[in-house]
Write a protein that holds these residues in place. Structure first.
Motif: not given
Lengths: 252, 386
Positions: B19-28, B317-320, B325-327, B349-353
């Motif tokens: 799950i974390v990898m899926g979110v990481t991929l999307a966030s990245m 869900s929020l935790t993952v 997102f952080g990763l 820029p921070w707005q993107l984050l």
């Protein structure tokens, strides 16, 4: 045939069911699981529900435990009628008053033994520290005081069932429903588990409703209600049931 | 019940990792593509950003963006200087010229002509030399990226490194001799062409003579007067268009957004990352919930209400989402840092984050919705079914 499984002394009744019906599905494929069950369970009594598969045992304990709505009839558990108090109050009632022991134990594998046992207390809003301490105390009573930090998968079947019994007891419920508590255990372990449940019932003025197929544990029952086709067809004491079974003709 | 929810999540290692990898991929993908998009957009306004001093850009009303030069007549400069609230106004030449290097190579360059007396709008950072050196005969300042890449001398030996252009080197701009008197550090331009600074009068001699040579007028608002107010006054008094620096940047970016395929291309990449992330995360999270359905049912039977179970799933869900997102952000930022000195446009820029965090939480919440629905509709009586 309809057997009267009620008792006359209303003061001491934990569960009172009258004409309870339950049908699954609708139309031609509808299955009538309960066809008007009358049943009383006394406080401190260990009542076993026996009968062939599909006779309605599990449906009946589900209704009694408040996890399934009945279609008709009346059913009061510890003086409360779930149909009247509504789902939210029923959920709160279960949390406070009902303990569960399942055939497959249903211990959460990612939690430790103590955490599993503490769950009913956490549901009732007890602090985590207090809940874990109480769980450890109950586990000591069932002889698992040294396994509190293990995960359930490291325990034997009998040990897991003792953990499940601890979980059912930890919040001091008034009623415990057990679904085939010994079916996944060998004979000796099953006997020990039943001894434990018997002891619990006697020591805490608890009512236990046990669904079982296992004739070897009938001796632990105060009364046995035999079901067939959605009805209670026979009622006996544990000893008399055993005797009656011995008297059955044997085909040679 | 929060610790219970988190332990159920963390200790199911394979699912948790998935799950974390899926979110990481999307966030990245979202942060990486977003950063490059913003980086490219920021390069379209590089010339405006590099000129920090003027508050206001004055131009022909038909100008749509920074490279769309429609020259003004010289008297416009004097008219602008006469507007109340204008502290000073300087001419700026902006155009293209072709540089012929000592080795005979040609290279198109951006040519910026600064007011001779004040050198207003000069390069923000000097790597070598001084801005004042532009007053020396034939003097030009070249940006360091251009000096080390496109304007660098080609090696005589094949495979050898090119020799960067340095102070003292000469080149020809439209058959006029130019001497490099300084090297500056600028924001890379959109077309990545070298930037050459010189004085306004010299710039007009470098390029073919036209009737009108004044590209923009750079204005500073008087102290205590809002630049927007000065813009209004200039427009009313001269009929020219006047924009604050940020307005002109916005106008330029808007032009590129509306008239190029950049937003669509990057939008598709970001949408793809969002979609793939949602599908992977949704599938894994749903699978995690289904695996735990028996235990959710057990909790429900034991008296956990729907609200409590919903809270458990939302916490999971929020935790993952925060972890993923952080990763993802860390990987993007790390790659961005590694490519800092390359031609890659990367700006985070921070707005993107904030936007990326929002998108990641949406992905996880959307994934959780399926699970929540399944748990809420779960009959607690399921626990008695084998």
């Amino acid at each position: 045939m309809r057997v009267d499984a009620t008792v006359q002394d209303g003061q001491n009744i934990a569960v009172r069911c009258r004409g309870v019906t339950k049908t699954y599905g609708a139309g031609p494929s509808a299955v009538k699981a309960l066809r008007g069950v009358d049943l009383d369970v006394e406080r401190g009594e260990l009542l076993m529900l026996v009968g062939p598969s599909g006779c309605g045992k599990t449906t009946l304990i589900s209704v009694v435990a408040g996890v399934l709505n009945r279609d008709g009839g009346e059913c009061e558990v510890l003086g409360e009628d779930f149909a009247r108090i509504g789902p939210a109050a029923t959920t709160r009632f279960r949390a406070r008053n009902v303990g569960f022991v399942f055939q497959a134990f249903n211990l959460i594998p990612t939690l430790t033994v103590a955490e599993n046992v503490a769950v009913p207390l956490l549901i009732n809003g007890v602090s985590r520290r207090e809940a874990i301490a109480k769980a450890a105390e109950v586990l000591s009573r069932v002889g698992l005081g040294d396994r509190t930090n293990d995960v359930p998968t490291r325990l034997s079947g009998g040990q897991q069932q003792r953990v499940a019994i601890s979980r059912a007891l930890v919040h001091d419920p008034k009623l415990i429903v057990c679904d085939e508590p010994t079916s996944a255990l060998d004979h000796a372990t099953g006997q020990r588990v039943m001894e434990l449940l018997r002891e619990v019932a006697e020591g805490h003025d608890l009512s236990l409703v046990v669904v079982t197929h296992d004739a070897r544990i009938f001796e632990f029952a105060d009364r046995i209600a035999e079901m067939d086709d959605g009805r209670i067809v026979r009622l006996s004491t544990g000893q008399s049931h055993k005797k009656a079974e011995h008297e059955l003709p044997v085909v040679k | 019940m929060i610790p219970i929810a988190l332990k159920m999540l963390f200790r199911d290692t394979s699912k948790f990792f998935g799950i974390v990898m899926g979110v990481t991929l999307a966030s990245m993908v979202i942060t990486w593509q977003g950063s490059i998009f913003i980086g490219i957009m920021s390069r379209t306004v590089a010339v405006i950003s590099d000129m920090g001093d003027p508050d206001i850009w004055v131009m022909d009303p038909k100008v749509q963006y920074i490279d769309d030069v429609k020259p003004l007549i010289t008297t416009d400069l004097y008219r602008v200087r006469g507007v109340e609230g204008v502290s000073w106004a300087s001419p700026l030449y902006k155009g293209m010229t072709r540089a012929r290097m000592e080795d005979g190579q040609f290279q198109n360059c951006n040519l910026l002509g600064l007011e001779d007396s004040t050198l207003t709008g000069g390069p923000p950072i000097m790597v070598e030399g001084r801005i004042e050196d532009l007053r020396r005969a034939d003097g030009v300042i070249v940006d360091v990226i251009g000096a080390t890449t496109r304007l660098a001398k080609r090696p005589r030996e094949p495979g050898a490194a090119p020799t960067p252009l340095k102070v003292g080197d000469t080149m020809e701009l439209n058959d006029h001799r130019a001497v490099v008197v300084g090297i500056s550090r600028n924001i890379r331009t959109f077309q990545s062409q070298p930037v050459i600074y010189t004085t306004y009068s010299r710039a007009t001699t470098f390029v073919p003579n036209e009737r009108k040579m004044l590209s923009f007028i750079l204005v500073k608002a008087a102290p205590g007067v809002a630049p927007a107010e000065v813009c209004d006054r200039i427009e009313r008094a001269t009929g020219l268009a006047a924009y604050t620096r940020d307005e002109f940047k916005g106008r330029t970016i808007d032009y590129f957004l509306k008239n190029t395929g950049i937003p669509i291309n990057f939008g598709i990449a970001v949408a793809l990352g969002f979609f793939v992330g949602t599908v992977i995360t949704g599938f894994m999270f749903f699978s995690f919930t289904v695996d735990n359905l028996r235990y959710f049912g057990t909790l429900k039977a034991m008296g956990s209400g729907d609200g409590r179970l919903l809270g458990m799933i939302l916490i999971q869900s929020l935790t993952v989402s925060l972890l993923g997102f952080g990763l993802g952000l860390g990987i993007s930022a790390g790659m961005g840092a590694m490519t800092k000195d390359s031609a890659l446009a990367f700006l985070m820029p921070w707005q993107l984050l904030v936007v990326a965090l929002g998108a990641t939480i949406v992905i996880c919440m959307a994934s959780a919705m399926l699970s929540i629905r399944r748990v809420v509709t779960l009959e607690p009586a399921i626990v008695f079914k084998g």
